[in-house]
Design an enzyme around this catalytic site. Structure first.
Site, PDB file in Angstrom:
ATOM      1  N   GLY A 153       0.823  -1.197   0.000  1.00  0.00           N
ATOM      2  CA  GLY A 153       0.000   0.000   0.000  1.00  0.00           C
ATOM      3  C   GLY A 153       0.860   1.252   0.000  1.00  0.00           C
ATOM      4  O   GLY A 153       2.053   1.219   0.322  1.00  0.00           O
ATOM      5  N   CYS A 154       0.261   2.371  -0.363  1.00  0.00           N
ATOM      6  CA  CYS A 154       1.019   3.623  -0.475  1.00  0.00           C
ATOM      7  C   CYS A 154       1.559   4.075   0.880  1.00  0.00           C
ATOM      8  O   CYS A 154       2.752   4.396   1.015  1.00  0.00           O
ATOM      9  CB  CYS A 154       0.166   4.703  -1.127  1.00  0.00           C
ATOM     10  SG  CYS A 154      -1.469   4.921  -0.391  1.00  0.00           S
ATOM     11  N   TYR A 155       0.699   4.121   1.888  1.00  0.00           N
ATOM     12  CA  TYR A 155       1.177   4.466   3.230  1.00  0.00           C
ATOM     13  C   TYR A 155       2.233   3.464   3.695  1.00  0.00           C
ATOM     14  O   TYR A 155       3.269   3.837   4.257  1.00  0.00           O
ATOM     15  CB  TYR A 155       0.025   4.446   4.237  1.00  0.00           C
ATOM     16  CG  TYR A 155      -0.881   5.639   4.270  1.00  0.00           C
ATOM     17  CD1 TYR A 155      -0.394   6.915   4.549  1.00  0.00           C
ATOM     18  CD2 TYR A 155      -2.252   5.492   4.073  1.00  0.00           C
ATOM     19  CE1 TYR A 155      -1.253   8.001   4.617  1.00  0.00           C
ATOM     20  CE2 TYR A 155      -3.117   6.576   4.141  1.00  0.00           C
ATOM     21  CZ  TYR A 155      -2.612   7.832   4.414  1.00  0.00           C
ATOM     22  OH  TYR A 155      -3.462   8.914   4.496  1.00  0.00           O
ATOM     23  N   GLU A 306       6.571  10.637  -0.415  1.00  0.00           N
ATOM     24  CA  GLU A 306       6.528   9.971  -1.717  1.00  0.00           C
ATOM     25  C   GLU A 306       5.291  10.454  -2.460  1.00  0.00           C
ATOM     26  O   GLU A 306       4.373  11.018  -1.860  1.00  0.00           O
ATOM     27  CB  GLU A 306       6.444   8.447  -1.555  1.00  0.00           C
ATOM     28  CG  GLU A 306       5.110   8.000  -0.972  1.00  0.00           C
ATOM     29  CD  GLU A 306       4.942   6.499  -0.841  1.00  0.00           C
ATOM     30  OE1 GLU A 306       5.963   5.774  -0.908  1.00  0.00           O
ATOM     31  OE2 GLU A 306       3.784   6.055  -0.658  1.00  0.00           O
TER      32      GLU A 306
END
Length: 334
Positions: A153-155, A306
């Site tokens: 996942g992004c987090y 990011e």
């Protein structure tokens, strides 16, 4: 030349995948798909994402037709809903495709997480066991041999890249739990319209404290408990995380810098700050994760940033594709 398929290409992350793979010198996009109920079926990619007009003019097809082209496909990217990927992954694996899944469907080892956090019963426990977690800087040897790469996942990407070196080197105090405040742009919620993500409603606000879907992922992959407090920010893309930890006695700034340098010196998509701290601006529309830190007494605050659609999704997927097929890690990315 490798033939690839992208499923979910109308979404934000899917569009970034199309952009990267269109530029890839060793890949050919055979087909792009959208869901069976999508309003974009038969439209041109460049009609939906107009910045690609006369650059990528592929036509969207319905996912129902993906079974017709399973032959001569080397790799498939799934930028789809978790339940859709859950069903499609076995099909493409049975067709001898290498699968890069951007959903959460095959990230976790414990299938109970899917019922508790995602609301469905996972039916493919054996595939969960055999999937490789696609945190590219940390799992390269496994990725090289994998048939199913489950993208983080992004987090979870941003937070793990910041914390893993310090946990690995055992410099954090065992008695204090890392506290993570992270803010994501609204693109993290996807392209589908909703009131909370509309222009007049979006604000800076915490959400899903203790219940966010990335919480069990972060804890499982780091191997330590954390307190994760996600926030929605009033900007379109990017993630910035500030992580507060207590250090063991006598750990200095130079020690932390040396630790990050040890793990990331030869990692082209990680940028370590020695004097300054990252910002959303420094990573927006860039494929990097930027990491900086500040120490006072026995406490450290790590700041990591990011682009959630790139290093948090599409760029990392293409990075894993490059690793898997033996190309330069940054081919088509930078």
């Amino acid at each position: 030349m490798l033939n690839v398929v992208i499923v979910g290409a109308s979404g934000y992350a899917g569009a970034e995948l199309v952009n990267y793979m269109h530029r890839h010198r060793f890949a050919n996009i055979k087909k792009i798909f959208v869901s069976k109920n999508s309003l974009n079926i038969d439209k041109l990619f460049s009609d939906v994402h107009q910045q690609f007009k006369n650059i990528v003019d592929l036509r969207f097809d319905t996912i129902r037709n993906c079974t017709l082209i399973k032959k001569n496909i080397d790799a498939v990217f799934l930028a789809t809903d978790h339940r859709v990927s859950h069903s499609l992954v076995p099909f493409f694996l049975s067709s001898n495709c290498i699968v890069f899944d951007l959903s959460a469907s095959y990230r976790m080892n414990n299938k109970k997480v899917y019922l508790d956090y995602y609301g469905f019963v996972h039916e493919y426990e054996e595939l969960l066991k055999n999937s490789v977690y696609g945190l590219a800087e940390w799992e390269q040897e496994k990725i090289k041999k994998a048939n199913l790469i489950a993208l983080p996942g992004c987090y979870a990407t941003c937070i793990q890249l910041a914390l893993k070196p310090l946990i690995k080197e055992n410099v954090l105090c065992d008695k204090n739990i890392p506290i993570i405040n992270a803010i994501s742009g609204v693109s993290g919620a996807g392209r589908k319209a909703s009131l909370n993500n509309s222009f007049c409603e979006v604000s800076l606000q915490p959400y899903n404290i203790f219940t966010h879907r990335h919480t069990p992922e972060i804890i499982e992959k780091l191997g330590v408990p954390v307190i994760f407090i996600p926030h929605l920010g009033p900007f379109s893309r990017g993630i910035i995380a500030t992580i507060t930890c207590k250090l063991k006695p006598n750990v200095k700034s130079i020690d932390i810098h040396n630790i990050f340098n040890k793990f990331y010196k030869n990692k082209p998509l990680i940028r370590i700050y020695k004097k300054y701290l990252p910002s959303i601006k420094s990573v927006e529309k860039q494929p990097f994760c930027d990491i900086g830190f500040v120490i006072k007494d026995d406490y450290i605050v790590i700041v990591a940033a990011e682009d959630n659609l790139l290093k948090g999704a599409a760029a990392q997927a293409v990075q894993c594709f490059n690793v898997r097929f033996g190309f330069s890690e940054t081919e088509s990315i930078i």
